[in-house]
Design a protein around this motif. Structure first.
Motif, mmCIF file in Angstrom:
data_model
loop_
_atom_site.group_PDB
_atom_site.id
_atom_site.type_symbol
_atom_site.label_atom_id
_atom_site.label_comp_id
_atom_site.label_asym_id
_atom_site.label_seq_id
_atom_site.Cartn_x
_atom_site.Cartn_y
_atom_site.Cartn_z
ATOM 1 N N LYS A 64 12.609 -54.625 32.971
ATOM 2 C CA LYS A 64 13.997 -54.534 32.514
ATOM 3 C C LYS A 64 14.663 -55.903 32.351
ATOM 4 N N ALA A 65 14.187 -56.910 33.063
ATOM 5 C CA ALA A 65 14.817 -58.231 32.985
ATOM 6 C C ALA A 65 14.812 -58.773 31.559
ATOM 7 N N ARG A 66 13.803 -58.431 30.782
ATOM 8 C CA ARG A 66 13.699 -58.933 29.413
ATOM 9 C C ARG A 66 14.850 -58.393 28.551
ATOM 10 N N GLY A 67 15.022 -57.089 28.568
ATOM 11 C CA GLY A 67 16.040 -56.478 27.731
ATOM 12 C C GLY A 67 17.452 -56.771 28.183
ATOM 13 N N MET A 68 17.670 -56.797 29.492
ATOM 14 C CA MET A 68 19.015 -57.030 29.983
ATOM 15 C C MET A 68 19.469 -58.469 29.693
ATOM 16 N N MET A 69 18.592 -59.433 29.896
ATOM 17 C CA MET A 69 18.967 -60.810 29.589
ATOM 18 C C MET A 69 19.165 -60.990 28.089
ATOM 19 N N ASN A 70 18.331 -60.358 27.279
ATOM 20 C CA ASN A 70 18.508 -60.460 25.831
ATOM 21 C C ASN A 70 19.851 -59.879 25.404
ATOM 22 N N ARG A 71 20.261 -58.773 25.991
ATOM 23 C CA ARG A 71 21.554 -58.166 25.685
ATOM 24 C C ARG A 71 22.701 -59.120 26.036
ATOM 25 N N ALA A 164 14.560 -54.512 21.911
ATOM 26 C CA ALA A 164 13.856 -55.702 21.414
ATOM 27 C C ALA A 164 13.393 -56.586 22.568
ATOM 28 N N GLY A 165 14.231 -56.722 23.595
ATOM 29 C CA GLY A 165 13.826 -57.498 24.759
ATOM 30 C C GLY A 165 12.612 -56.904 25.434
ATOM 31 N N ALA A 166 12.604 -55.570 25.579
ATOM 32 C CA ALA A 166 11.434 -54.903 26.164
ATOM 33 C C ALA A 166 10.202 -55.124 25.300
ATOM 34 N N GLY A 167 10.404 -55.191 23.984
ATOM 35 C CA GLY A 167 9.279 -55.395 23.086
ATOM 36 C C GLY A 167 8.598 -56.737 23.249
ATOM 37 N N THR A 168 9.296 -57.712 23.825
ATOM 38 C CA THR A 168 8.649 -59.009 24.055
ATOM 39 C C THR A 168 7.475 -58.884 25.013
ATOM 40 N N LEU A 169 7.455 -57.815 25.809
ATOM 41 C CA LEU A 169 6.313 -57.557 26.689
ATOM 42 C C LEU A 169 5.058 -57.309 25.855
ATOM 43 N N GLY A 170 5.185 -56.518 24.789
ATOM 44 C CA GLY A 170 4.048 -56.271 23.911
ATOM 45 C C GLY A 170 3.596 -57.540 23.216
ATOM 46 N N ARG A 171 4.542 -58.325 22.759
ATOM 47 C CA ARG A 171 4.228 -59.601 22.106
ATOM 48 C C ARG A 171 3.452 -60.499 23.063
ATOM 49 N N GLU A 172 3.857 -60.519 24.327
ATOM 50 C CA GLU A 172 3.195 -61.349 25.328
ATOM 51 C C GLU A 172 1.781 -60.861 25.597
ATOM 52 N N ILE A 173 1.589 -59.553 25.656
ATOM 53 C CA ILE A 173 0.247 -59.005 25.864
ATOM 54 C C ILE A 173 -0.681 -59.448 24.742
ATOM 55 N N GLY A 195 10.251 -50.472 22.600
ATOM 56 C CA GLY A 195 9.923 -51.865 22.347
ATOM 57 C C GLY A 195 8.442 -52.087 22.100
ATOM 58 N N LEU A 196 7.601 -51.436 22.908
ATOM 59 C CA LEU A 196 6.157 -51.613 22.751
ATOM 60 C C LEU A 196 5.666 -51.017 21.441
ATOM 61 N N ALA A 197 6.127 -49.807 21.118
ATOM 62 C CA ALA A 197 5.710 -49.184 19.871
ATOM 63 C C ALA A 197 6.264 -49.950 18.670
ATOM 64 N N GLY A 198 7.468 -50.520 18.820
ATOM 65 C CA GLY A 198 8.039 -51.335 17.762
ATOM 66 C C GLY A 198 7.233 -52.592 17.510
ATOM 67 N N TRP A 199 6.634 -53.139 18.568
ATOM 68 C CA TRP A 199 5.803 -54.334 18.395
ATOM 69 C C TRP A 199 4.407 -53.995 17.899
ATOM 70 N N PHE A 200 3.739 -53.076 18.581
ATOM 71 C CA PHE A 200 2.348 -52.795 18.237
ATOM 72 C C PHE A 200 2.233 -51.941 16.979
ATOM 73 N N GLU A 201 3.313 -51.198 16.648
ATOM 74 C CA GLU A 201 3.265 -50.262 15.538
ATOM 75 C C GLU A 201 2.027 -49.385 15.717
ATOM 76 N N LYS A 202 1.216 -49.274 14.730
ATOM 77 C CA LYS A 202 0.000 -48.464 14.895
ATOM 78 C C LYS A 202 -1.246 -49.325 14.969
ATOM 79 N N ARG A 203 -1.036 -50.610 15.237
ATOM 80 C CA ARG A 203 -2.191 -51.504 15.397
ATOM 81 C C ARG A 203 -2.903 -51.213 16.708
ATOM 82 N N SER A 204 -2.159 -50.713 17.694
ATOM 83 C CA SER A 204 -2.705 -50.209 18.951
ATOM 84 C C SER A 204 -2.160 -48.799 19.141
#
Length: 321
Positions: A64-71, A164-173, A195-204
């Motif tokens: 949650k720290a990712r999304g809350m700080m981004n907000r 979007a902040g939560a999605g940075t977790l997927g980007r980091e992975i 966030g994860l589905a927004g990042w990975f889309e259907k690539r994963s």
């Protein structure tokens, strides 16, 4: 961006990642990605790997720290500071971000929230208000107070900056290990899976996991639209949203094929296994991905790379032994 628009989330996540790196690099951590053979989990899938994304080691004890700080960084913070309703983790993340930025924070919690999370909030300097029994009760009181105070509202899961902040977790992975074949993730209100589905889309292949006693996404899929559900059980403090968030609903409709339910018994068993075998003290919500493997709800194929999101650790360690 339009909260009902599924396209463009990777761009939003890239922007969030840049904002966080430039203005909160001192605050967030790059959490470890631990790769183990499937055999370490008793899984017979030759050549398969199980990746554990140890996001429970993040600042504030959860993703949650990712999304809350981004907000907070994406908005001007008024004199009244910030306000949030939470089962605990979003509140802790908001309070930690607010303290880092030197602004006041008020957190509304439901009665189901554990004392360990309340104590953590107070230690972070937040004003804690306990209202009702479940998250929707706390949210209603929070919204009323926000109208009076003019504080910046941070939603636990249903704001674009939070997703979007939560999605940075997927980007980091992906930066750490490349693309996994599958990503197993717990769902409450849906900020993380959005966030994860927004990042990975259907690539994963992103797989949604919920407790049988808190099936917000599962029931929405049955009904064809978000609906209110009764919530309870072992993970209600973290996954206790009564309705899937509008943003997560739109993203998962396009990007997520699988939504699975798990029993409280299997979640508790996985939580204890993580402590006994790997010495990871995590909250029940973080154990659903392993429970999906242990119950056979998700069966890795030979050679498959499966990433388990270990999402939070705001728990009394005495309860996991």
């Amino acid at each position: 961006m339009n909260t009902t628009q599924t396209a463009g989330w990777r761009s939003e996540i890239d922007s969030a990642s840049q904002r966080l790196a430039e203005r909160a690099g001192h605050f967030l951590r790059q959490t470890p990605l631990w790769k183990l053979p499937a055999s370490a989990f008793g899984i017979d899938a030759p050549g398969a790997e199980i990746w554990l994304k140890l996001e429970h080691m993040q600042v504030s004890g959860s993703f949650k720290a990712r999304g809350m700080m981004n907000r907070l960084l994406a908005n001007e913070i008024p004199p009244g500071g910030v306000i949030v309703a939470s089962g605990g983790n979003a509140g802790i993340a908001t309070a930690a971000a607010a303290r880092a930025l030197g602004v006041p924070c008020q957190v509304f919690l439901p009665g189901v929230s554990p004392e360990a999370k309340r104590a953590r909030l107070r230690a972070l300097g937040a004003e804690v208000v306990v209202v009702g029994e479940l998250y929707p009760d706390a949210l209603a009181a929070c919204l009323t107070r926000q109208k009076e105070s003019g504080a910046l509202l941070t939603h636990a899961y249903d704001q674009p900056e939070v997703v979007a902040g939560a999605g940075t977790l997927g980007r980091e992975i992906e930066q750490q290990g490349g693309l996994p074949d599958a990503v197993l993730v717990s769902v409450g209100g849906g900020g993380l899976i959005g966030g994860l589905a927004g990042w990975f889309e259907k690539r994963s292949r992103v797989v949604a996991l919920e407790p049988e006693k808190a099936p917000t996404l599962f029931r929405a899929r049955e009904a064809g639209e978000p609906v209110d559900v009764e919530v309870g059980g072992i993970a209600a403090d973290s996954l206790g949203a009564r309705r899937i968030g509008a943003i997560a609903w739109e993203i998962t409709q396009q990007q997520v094929q699988d939504a699975l339910l798990l029993s409280d018994e299997s979640i508790r068993a996985a939580q204890h296994w993580l402590w006994k075998e790997l010495k990871l003290a995590v909250e029940p919500a973080a154990a659903l991905p392993l429970a999906a493997l242990q119950t056979g709800a998700y069966r890795p194929r030979a050679g498959e790379k499966v990433c388990l999101i270990v999402c939070g650790a705001n728990v009394d360690p005495a309860t996991v032994a």
